[in-house]
Write a protein that holds these residues in place. Structure first.
Motif: not given
Length: 330
Positions: A238-247
């Protein structure tokens, strides 16, 4: 079974810390270890101590720390009785998750091929000769032993899992007074701004932290000026600034909070005051690297991936991708 005598086990390290000008940390550790072992002992403590005590005495033990399996050898062959005691002791310390190890010809095929991670990381490390090293979330201490094999002057691993500590002691008890120790404490139990380690490793920890930026600041506080951070964590594309937070869960793990992109992680390191941060490796975790074995018989990675699309977790998230970043404290 006698109580676990933590004063005998940790006394030399606590004395060494005091001699090194870290008496305040040594005093704090004494209080923490008293609470851990005397005030609120773990229910399996005697069972693990009994398993450790089953390991046979061996003469002339040598450690080989430059092999894929941390290996103990002796010029003397084990008797059948010693072989039986060895098996009973080692199997009494199951499950073995981080390794591999080999005890006098008995190989422990751990859940993780931690040697693969070491092989990915070690070419990019500064010379470890004589360095004081902290390994955060060290598990059973496999990488601590590999660090000593690279010439480290003193290695301290921390991990709150007491079974990991006994697995570590199964090696150390054969080697005696070597400069490697494992403390059963958490990162947040360390005093702020120790500023004493030349290199701090945090491998497989960041995504378990509710506040990853606070973890990066805690790690920076352990380092002397100019010290090196070795960080390995789950990431996503993903791009800078993106992160995944799982549900909820990620790969069946409840305690996964943030999986950043590599560019986001580099920004986090910049914002928390590191310099010269660089990604040195990005690798997908495969079932050949993490799997169930005869020494770890519970579910493993193959059970956490979508059976119809192993590039995804059972929850539908991107499969495990791990990045290693090296950065410095100004």
């Amino acid at each position: 079974m006698a109580e676990f005598d933590w004063k005998t086990r940790f006394g030399p390290l606590l004395d060494q810390l005091s001699d090194d000008g870290l008496d305040a940390w040594a005093q704090t550790l004494r209080q923490q270890l008293t609470r851990r072992f005397d005030d609120n002992p773990h229910g399996d403590l005697d069972r693990w101590q009994a398993a450790l005590a089953r390991l046979p005495d061996m003469a002339g033990v040598e450690a080989h720390l430059d092999r894929s399996a941390v290996t103990l050898t002796s010029p003397h062959a084990l008797t059948p009785e010693q072989q039986e005691h060895l098996q009973q002791g080692l199997r009494g310390l199951m499950p073995w998750r981080k390794g591999p190890f080999e005890f006098f010809g008995t190989r422990i095929d751990t859940e993780w091929r931690s040697d693969w991670k070491w092989d990915r990381v070690s070419p990019y490390l500064s010379d470890l000769s004589g360095r004081r090293i902290l390994d955060v979330g060290c598990g059973s201490g496999y990488h601590c032993w590999r660090m000593l094999g690279k010439g480290a002057g003193r290695v301290i691993g921390i991990d709150p899992g007491l079974l990991f500590m006994f697995q570590f002691l199964s090696i150390k008890d054969y080697l005696g007074n070597v400069p490697v120790d494992l403390l059963p404490v958490r990162m947040e139990d360390l005093p702020a701004d120790l500023e004493t380690f030349d290199t701090t490793f945090s491998m497989g920890v960041l995504y378990h932290r509710r506040s990853p930026l606070d973890h990066l600041l805690e790690l920076k506080g352990t380092l002397r000026k100019g010290g090196e951070l070795v960080l390995e964590t789950l990431v996503v594309e993903g791009p800078e600034g993106y992160s995944l937070m799982p549900r909820d869960r990620y790969g069946q793990m409840r305690n996964v909070w943030f999986l950043p992109s590599c560019d986001t992680l580099l920004r986090w390191l910049d914002r928390t005051g590191y310099r010269n941060a660089r990604v040195v490796d990005v690798s997908a975790t495969k079932t050949e690297e993490q799997r169930s074995t005869d020494w770890m018989r519970f579910n493993s990675l193959q059970d956490f991936l979508d059976p119809d699309d192993p590039s995804k977790t059972v929850e539908g998230y991107p499969g495990p991708l791990r990045a290693t970043i090296i950065a410095e404290k100004p």
